[in-house]
Design a protein around this motif. Sequence first.
Motif, mmCIF file in Angstrom:
data_model
loop_
_atom_site.group_PDB
_atom_site.id
_atom_site.type_symbol
_atom_site.label_atom_id
_atom_site.label_comp_id
_atom_site.label_asym_id
_atom_site.label_seq_id
_atom_site.Cartn_x
_atom_site.Cartn_y
_atom_site.Cartn_z
ATOM 1 N N GLY A 93 -12.336 -10.014 -4.606
ATOM 2 C CA GLY A 93 -12.163 -9.648 -3.203
ATOM 3 C C GLY A 93 -12.502 -10.809 -2.287
ATOM 4 O O GLY A 93 -11.773 -11.104 -1.340
ATOM 5 N N TYR A 94 -13.614 -11.507 -2.600
ATOM 6 C CA TYR A 94 -13.977 -12.691 -1.824
ATOM 7 C C TYR A 94 -12.965 -13.815 -2.025
ATOM 8 O O TYR A 94 -12.677 -14.575 -1.104
ATOM 9 C CB TYR A 94 -15.374 -13.176 -2.203
ATOM 10 N N VAL A 117 0.019 -15.593 -0.849
ATOM 11 C CA VAL A 117 -1.256 -15.261 -1.465
ATOM 12 C C VAL A 117 -1.184 -13.927 -2.202
ATOM 13 O O VAL A 117 -1.748 -13.773 -3.288
ATOM 14 C CB VAL A 117 -2.367 -15.235 -0.397
ATOM 15 N N GLY A 118 -0.490 -12.955 -1.604
ATOM 16 C CA GLY A 118 -0.448 -11.625 -2.198
ATOM 17 C C GLY A 118 0.153 -11.591 -3.579
ATOM 18 O O GLY A 118 -0.281 -10.809 -4.432
ATOM 19 N N LYS A 119 1.140 -12.435 -3.838
ATOM 20 C CA LYS A 119 1.778 -12.416 -5.161
ATOM 21 C C LYS A 119 0.841 -12.915 -6.249
ATOM 22 O O LYS A 119 1.075 -12.664 -7.435
ATOM 23 C CB LYS A 119 3.062 -13.241 -5.136
ATOM 24 N N MET A 120 -0.236 -13.625 -5.867
ATOM 25 C CA MET A 120 -1.225 -14.080 -6.851
ATOM 26 C C MET A 120 -2.408 -13.126 -6.930
ATOM 27 O O MET A 120 -2.864 -12.762 -8.010
ATOM 28 C CB MET A 120 -1.730 -15.476 -6.488
ATOM 29 N N THR A 121 -2.930 -12.740 -5.764
ATOM 30 C CA THR A 121 -4.183 -11.990 -5.742
ATOM 31 C C THR A 121 -4.026 -10.538 -6.182
ATOM 32 O O THR A 121 -4.894 -10.023 -6.891
ATOM 33 C CB THR A 121 -4.795 -12.032 -4.331
ATOM 34 N N VAL A 122 -2.944 -9.883 -5.775
ATOM 35 C CA VAL A 122 -2.787 -8.468 -6.115
ATOM 36 C C VAL A 122 -2.666 -8.266 -7.628
ATOM 37 O O VAL A 122 -3.398 -7.441 -8.198
ATOM 38 C CB VAL A 122 -1.587 -7.847 -5.367
ATOM 39 N N PRO A 123 -1.797 -9.001 -8.354
ATOM 40 C CA PRO A 123 -1.770 -8.823 -9.815
ATOM 41 C C PRO A 123 -3.094 -9.198 -10.481
ATOM 42 O O PRO A 123 -3.521 -8.533 -11.444
ATOM 43 C CB PRO A 123 -0.639 -9.763 -10.266
ATOM 44 N N ARG A 132 -4.991 -0.576 -7.071
ATOM 45 C CA ARG A 132 -3.850 -1.218 -6.416
ATOM 46 C C ARG A 132 -3.908 -1.008 -4.905
ATOM 47 O O ARG A 132 -3.547 -1.901 -4.130
ATOM 48 C CB ARG A 132 -2.549 -0.646 -6.997
ATOM 49 N N ARG A 133 -4.392 0.157 -4.497
ATOM 50 C CA ARG A 133 -4.490 0.446 -3.070
ATOM 51 C C ARG A 133 -5.452 -0.528 -2.379
ATOM 52 O O ARG A 133 -5.144 -1.065 -1.312
ATOM 53 C CB ARG A 133 -4.970 1.890 -2.889
ATOM 54 N N PHE A 134 -6.612 -0.755 -3.000
ATOM 55 C CA PHE A 134 -7.582 -1.678 -2.408
ATOM 56 C C PHE A 134 -7.046 -3.106 -2.421
ATOM 57 O O PHE A 134 -7.213 -3.853 -1.445
ATOM 58 C CB PHE A 134 -8.898 -1.613 -3.187
ATOM 59 N N SER A 135 -6.398 -3.507 -3.500
ATOM 60 C CA SER A 135 -5.887 -4.872 -3.620
ATOM 61 C C SER A 135 -4.837 -5.167 -2.560
ATOM 62 O O SER A 135 -4.889 -6.208 -1.883
ATOM 63 C CB SER A 135 -5.296 -5.091 -5.021
ATOM 64 N N ILE A 136 -3.895 -4.248 -2.397
ATOM 65 C CA ILE A 136 -2.840 -4.452 -1.398
ATOM 66 C C ILE A 136 -3.420 -4.385 0.013
ATOM 67 O O ILE A 136 -3.067 -5.188 0.883
ATOM 68 C CB ILE A 136 -1.720 -3.407 -1.589
ATOM 69 N N VAL A 188 -15.956 -5.908 1.627
ATOM 70 C CA VAL A 188 -15.865 -6.057 0.165
ATOM 71 C C VAL A 188 -17.246 -5.901 -0.465
ATOM 72 O O VAL A 188 -17.398 -5.286 -1.528
ATOM 73 C CB VAL A 188 -15.245 -7.424 -0.189
ATOM 74 N N PHE A 189 -18.278 -6.455 0.167
ATOM 75 C CA PHE A 189 -19.641 -6.346 -0.355
ATOM 76 C C PHE A 189 -20.085 -4.888 -0.436
ATOM 77 O O PHE A 189 -20.618 -4.432 -1.458
ATOM 78 C CB PHE A 189 -20.596 -7.147 0.534
ATOM 79 N N ILE A 190 -19.843 -4.126 0.647
ATOM 80 C CA ILE A 190 -20.236 -2.711 0.660
ATOM 81 C C ILE A 190 -19.428 -1.923 -0.363
ATOM 82 O O ILE A 190 -19.966 -1.070 -1.082
ATOM 83 C CB ILE A 190 -20.053 -2.133 2.079
ATOM 84 N N TRP A 191 -18.123 -2.225 -0.436
ATOM 85 C CA TRP A 191 -17.262 -1.528 -1.396
ATOM 86 C C TRP A 191 -17.664 -1.848 -2.830
ATOM 87 O O TRP A 191 -17.669 -0.980 -3.701
ATOM 88 C CB TRP A 191 -15.814 -1.938 -1.130
ATOM 89 N N GLY A 192 -18.017 -3.121 -3.102
ATOM 90 C CA GLY A 192 -18.328 -3.534 -4.466
ATOM 91 C C GLY A 192 -19.674 -3.055 -4.961
ATOM 92 O O GLY A 192 -19.892 -2.988 -6.181
ATOM 93 N N ARG A 193 -20.616 -2.712 -4.083
ATOM 94 C CA ARG A 193 -21.938 -2.273 -4.510
ATOM 95 C C ARG A 193 -21.885 -0.982 -5.313
ATOM 96 O O ARG A 193 -22.742 -0.734 -6.161
ATOM 97 C CB ARG A 193 -22.846 -2.066 -3.294
ATOM 98 N N ARG A 194 -20.879 -0.159 -5.058
ATOM 99 C CA ARG A 194 -20.764 1.128 -5.750
ATOM 100 C C ARG A 194 -19.932 1.040 -7.024
ATOM 101 O O ARG A 194 -19.728 2.029 -7.695
ATOM 102 C CB ARG A 194 -20.139 2.152 -4.817
#
Length: 200
Positions: A93-94, A117-123, A132-136, A188-194
């Motif tokens: 995410g970072y 960037v999206g074509k690299m980061t999302v896959p 996939r929802r969070f990635s997009i 991303v930090f708050i989302w990743g803690r869980r």
Amino acid sequence: MTAALVVAGILVLLLLRVPIAFAILGPCLAYMALTEQSTGLSLRTAAEEINSFPLLAVPLFVLVGVTANHTGIADRIFAFAQVLFGRVRAGLGYVNIGVSVGFSWMSGSALADVAGVGKMTVPAMTSRGYSRRFSIGLSAASSLIGPVMPPSIPAIVYASVAAVSTAALFAAAVVPALLIAGGLALAVFIWGRRRHHLAG
């Protein structure tokens, strides 16, 4: 009523896949000829409005973004960001945010950013267990750094139209762009803690 016919003519030509410039220009010129207005004066005025040296930067920024995609520069930025942030929890995410910040210095456009960037980061994110929802969603949100971080295409267009300093607009946009990046990183930090399964 006449304006409605002009709009209808433009839509018909667009549906017939006529190039956008000609689809808009044709009905407008026909309208001006029917209403006995000076088409020569209008074309000269339009040409003078777009004959602006600062506006030349817009297609050049698009060219830089396309070149960065095809020459692998975007891939190298992604690899560099992955080295910096890839080992922490929710690290991709970072990485997504960092790559968008780096790519925004070249493209100045949200569409170029999300396409490059999206074509690299999302896959990469979906293969590591990110939804996939969070990635997009993160890729779309981080691409908004592009139009804010200098050099910015909207800032150049605004400076040209409003006759203000492009350098001043660029200087004023750095802090808001970094605030967007920081806000996304916090999310991303708050989302990743869980989500303890996301090692990187």
